[in-house]
Design an enzyme around this catalytic site. Structure first.
Site, PDB file in Angstrom:
ATOM      1  N   GLY A   1       0.817  -1.228   0.000  1.00  0.00           N
ATOM      2  CA  GLY A   1       0.000   0.000   0.000  1.00  0.00           C
ATOM      3  C   GLY A   1       0.842   1.266   0.000  1.00  0.00           C
ATOM      4  O   GLY A   1       0.561   2.222   0.721  1.00  0.00           O
TER       5      GLY A   1
ATOM      6  N   ASN B   1      -2.937   5.633  -6.065  1.00  0.00           N
ATOM      7  CA  ASN B   1      -3.069   4.426  -6.894  1.00  0.00           C
ATOM      8  C   ASN B   1      -4.056   3.530  -6.149  1.00  0.00           C
ATOM      9  O   ASN B   1      -3.726   2.955  -5.107  1.00  0.00           O
ATOM     10  CB  ASN B   1      -1.665   3.809  -7.022  1.00  0.00           C
ATOM     11  CG  ASN B   1      -1.642   2.404  -7.605  1.00  0.00           C
ATOM     12  OD1 ASN B   1      -2.653   1.719  -7.630  1.00  0.00           O
ATOM     13  ND2 ASN B   1      -0.465   1.978  -8.036  1.00  0.00           N
TER      14      ASN B   1
ATOM     15  N   GLU C   1       8.226  10.568 -14.128  1.00  0.00           N
ATOM     16  CA  GLU C   1       7.764   9.175 -14.036  1.00  0.00           C
ATOM     17  C   GLU C   1       8.013   8.402 -15.324  1.00  0.00           C
ATOM     18  O   GLU C   1       7.449   7.328 -15.560  1.00  0.00           O
ATOM     19  CB  GLU C   1       6.275   9.151 -13.665  1.00  0.00           C
ATOM     20  CG  GLU C   1       5.973   9.829 -12.338  1.00  0.00           C
ATOM     21  CD  GLU C   1       6.181   8.933 -11.100  1.00  0.00           C
ATOM     22  OE1 GLU C   1       5.859   7.737 -11.159  1.00  0.00           O
ATOM     23  OE2 GLU C   1       6.671   9.451 -10.070  1.00  0.00           O
TER      24      GLU C   1
ATOM     25  N   HIS D   1      -0.986   7.970 -13.536  1.00  0.00           N
ATOM     26  CA  HIS D   1      -0.097   8.166 -14.700  1.00  0.00           C
ATOM     27  C   HIS D   1      -0.992   8.326 -15.931  1.00  0.00           C
ATOM     28  O   HIS D   1      -2.095   7.764 -15.972  1.00  0.00           O
ATOM     29  CB  HIS D   1       0.792   6.931 -14.938  1.00  0.00           C
ATOM     30  CG  HIS D   1       1.892   6.753 -13.947  1.00  0.00           C
ATOM     31  ND1 HIS D   1       2.228   5.527 -13.426  1.00  0.00           N
ATOM     32  CD2 HIS D   1       2.761   7.638 -13.401  1.00  0.00           C
ATOM     33  CE1 HIS D   1       3.249   5.654 -12.591  1.00  0.00           C
ATOM     34  NE2 HIS D   1       3.594   6.924 -12.551  1.00  0.00           N
TER      35      HIS D   1
ATOM     36  N   CYS E   1       2.114  -0.923 -18.091  1.00  0.00           N
ATOM     37  CA  CYS E   1       3.069  -0.531 -17.032  1.00  0.00           C
ATOM     38  C   CYS E   1       4.293  -1.427 -17.048  1.00  0.00           C
ATOM     39  O   CYS E   1       5.382  -1.021 -16.646  1.00  0.00           O
ATOM     40  CB  CYS E   1       2.435  -0.668 -15.647  1.00  0.00           C
ATOM     41  SG  CYS E   1       0.976   0.304 -15.388  1.00  0.00           S
TER      42      CYS E   1
HETATM   43  O1  SUG Z   1       4.166   3.461  -9.062  1.00  0.00           O
HETATM   44  N1  SUG Z   1       2.624   0.568  -7.803  1.00  0.00           N
HETATM   45  C1  SUG Z   1       3.199   1.273  -8.928  1.00  0.00           C
HETATM   46  C2  SUG Z   1       2.443   0.957 -10.187  1.00  0.00           C
HETATM   47  C3  SUG Z   1       3.110   1.549 -11.400  1.00  0.00           C
HETATM   48  C4  SUG Z   1       2.255   1.450 -12.621  1.00  0.00           C
HETATM   49  N2  SUG Z   1       2.936   2.014 -13.734  1.00  0.00           N
HETATM   50  C5  SUG Z   1       2.364   2.685 -14.737  1.00  0.00           C
HETATM   51  N3  SUG Z   1       1.142   3.139 -14.687  1.00  0.00           N
HETATM   52  N4  SUG Z   1       3.075   2.933 -15.770  1.00  0.00           N
HETATM   53  C6  SUG Z   1       3.207   2.780  -8.664  1.00  0.00           C
HETATM   54  O2  SUG Z   1       2.252   3.276  -8.070  1.00  0.00           O
HETATM   55  C7  SUG Z   1       2.567  -0.241  -5.502  1.00  0.00           C
HETATM   56  C8  SUG Z   1       3.510  -0.905  -4.530  1.00  0.00           C
HETATM   57  C9  SUG Z   1       2.844  -1.272  -3.244  1.00  0.00           C
HETATM   58  O3  SUG Z   1       1.876  -0.625  -2.840  1.00  0.00           O
HETATM   59  O4  SUG Z   1       3.324  -2.253  -2.583  1.00  0.00           O
HETATM   60  C10 SUG Z   1       3.294   0.460  -6.650  1.00  0.00           C
HETATM   61  O5  SUG Z   1       4.397   0.903  -6.490  1.00  0.00           O
END
Ligand code: SUG
Length: 445
Positions: free
Chosen positions: A20, A25, A174, A250, A369
């Protein structure tokens, strides 16, 4: 000169878990504390790579990073043996500890921004590792990402691997998740669309109210400068702040482009008309397809849930296009019906390929991603390190490597097991031999 688009997918690391960590996200927040399955996660990713390779598409792999990062924990003042460092950090600061355990480098759309040589003034391919400063766990990726890129794109006559942008919130970057290259065909000069979430130096400009805007205009413009993009080969557009507040952290969660197609949601951009005008201007009399999905067809909430726009839009060897979609799109009747319409309509998208990526999806990482797009000319391809190029043989080797080294359950307690670090290092050490990368990890020095 012919050029091909390669997808460099991130291999999921042995510590894949749900902590989390990513405010804004929604999947990451919803799955916090759940038990993960790193073995299945890595295999789901590998199966996607193999499927694209089998379709005749150029496919490559990027290795995971070393986690937990002892180097980072030492910087935060934890000392003693490595076992003591892990124990102390896990007990005294679970937040810092969890940040060092994330396998987040698997989402290679955030590894870097890539500008193919057809777009640049010096005819070199430019790569800038993303600094990812908005999230602690991701801000520790960029230096190893740079080493990995240098170990693959080795020829400085052909490639410039830049330093990441300085670590300050005004320059939050990013990578390719906020960057889309449009072009007549991969080898021709493209229009690189940089999408930002906020203008840092103009706090009166629109920005989200609830969730962070990870990419700044200042970062996007810095990359445009350092990549030496040709005049007319780049534009900046702002992501609609209201969709960031709905979980679109993103741009690749709400739009995807490929060659002469832009597939996006009506609410994706703050100034859609201006963006369309500039794209039309670039394409002049060449055909361009805007495929805009409106709120009546699919709401932003449904788009975020299904990750429709986080599909990969790819050109197949027969020149038609396919969408590589997460299974969640097929399971959502509204989205799936809509996709049948897209397939029938007058546009290049003629095939839907569905993949099970649930392990990654539960952290907010869909098909797009997991990959970094790199357009390479034949001579550029000839000069790169071939160990990372997908083949039947490499797939089999990696599949067995995962079976040998990965666990099939991880929760917070198991992250604190010092044996996990030993297992991960053994795995990564073997991986650098399989991928012929040399010493890219801090523990190898
Ligand atoms: O950066 N999730 C990543 C997901 C990245 C997705 N990438 C793109 N959309 N291109 C982020 O939010 C969650 C890790 C955690 O909660 O344990 C995480 O890092």
């Amino acid at each position: 000169m012919t050029a091909k688009e390669f997808n460099f997918d991130g291999l999921v690391g042995p510590t894949h878990n749900y902590s989390g960590l990513s405010l804004g996200n929604v999947a990451s927040a919803a799955n916090e504390g759940n038990t993960s399955n790193p073995k299945e996660a890595a295999k789901q990713g590998l199966r996607k790579m193999k499927a694209l390779h089998d379709l005749g598409l150029p496919q490559a792999v990027l290795p995971p990073q070393e986690r937990p990062s002892i180097q980072f924990l030492k910087q935060c003042g934890f000392n003693g043996t490595e076992t003591q460092i892990i124990e102390k950090a896990a007990k005294q600061s679970p937040n810092l500890f969890q940040a060092t355990c994330s396998a987040s480098s698997m989402w290679t759309a955030n590894a870097a921004t890539v500008s193919p040589s057809a777009d640049t003034d010096d005819h070199k391919l430019h790569l800038t590792p993303a600094n990812l400063i908005n999230k602690l766990h991701r801000s520790i990726e960029d230096q190893t990402t740079k080493s990995i890129l240098l170990s693959i794109f080795t020829d400085p006559e052909k490639f410039t691997v830049h330093d990441p942008l300085p670590h300050h919130e005004s320059l939050g970057d990013e990578g390719a998740a906020n960057h889309t290259r449009l072009c007549v065909s991969h080898e021709s000069t493209g229009l690189e669309v940089f999408v930002y979430g906020q203008q840092f130096f103009n706090q009166n400009a629109p920005k989200p109210g609830q969730f962070p805007a990870r990419q700044t205009l200042e970062a996007s413009k810095s990359i445009i400068r350092s990549h030496r993009l040709k005049t007319g080969s780049s534009l900046v557009a702002q992501q609609n702040p209201t969709v960031i507040d709905q979980g679109v952290f993103h741009n690749d969660v709400i739009a995807v482009g490929n060659e002469n197609v832009l597939f996006y949601h009506q609410q994706a951009f703050l100034n859609e008309d201006e963006l369309k005008k500039q794209i039309d201007h670039f394409f002049a009399d060449q055909a361009f397809y805007f495929i805009c999905v409106d709120d009546q067809q699919i709401s932003v909430e449904q788009a975020v849930k299904s990750y429709l726009f986080n599909s990969q839009l790819i050109t197949l060897p027969n020149q038609s296009m396919a969408l590589v979609l997460p299974q969640e799109c097929q399971e959502n009747p509204v989205v799936w019906d809509y996709l049948q319409e897209v397939k029938q309509a007058d546009n290049p998208i003629k095939q839907l390929i569905v993949k099970d990526l649930r392990q990654s999806m539960a952290n907010g990482g869909g098909p797009a991603c997991l990959r970094l797009r790199v357009v390479l000319t034949e001579s550029e391809f000839n000069s790169i390190n071939k160990g990372v190029i997908m083949s039947k043989n490499l797939f089999d080797q990696l599949d067995q490597w995962v079976d040998k080294h990965y666990r099939d359950r991880l929760d917070y307690q198991s992250l604190t097991d010092p044996q996990l670090l030993v297992e991960s290092r053994t795995a990564l050490d073997e991986l650098t031999t399989i991928l012929q990368l040399g010493s890219i990890y801090p523990f190898q020095h």
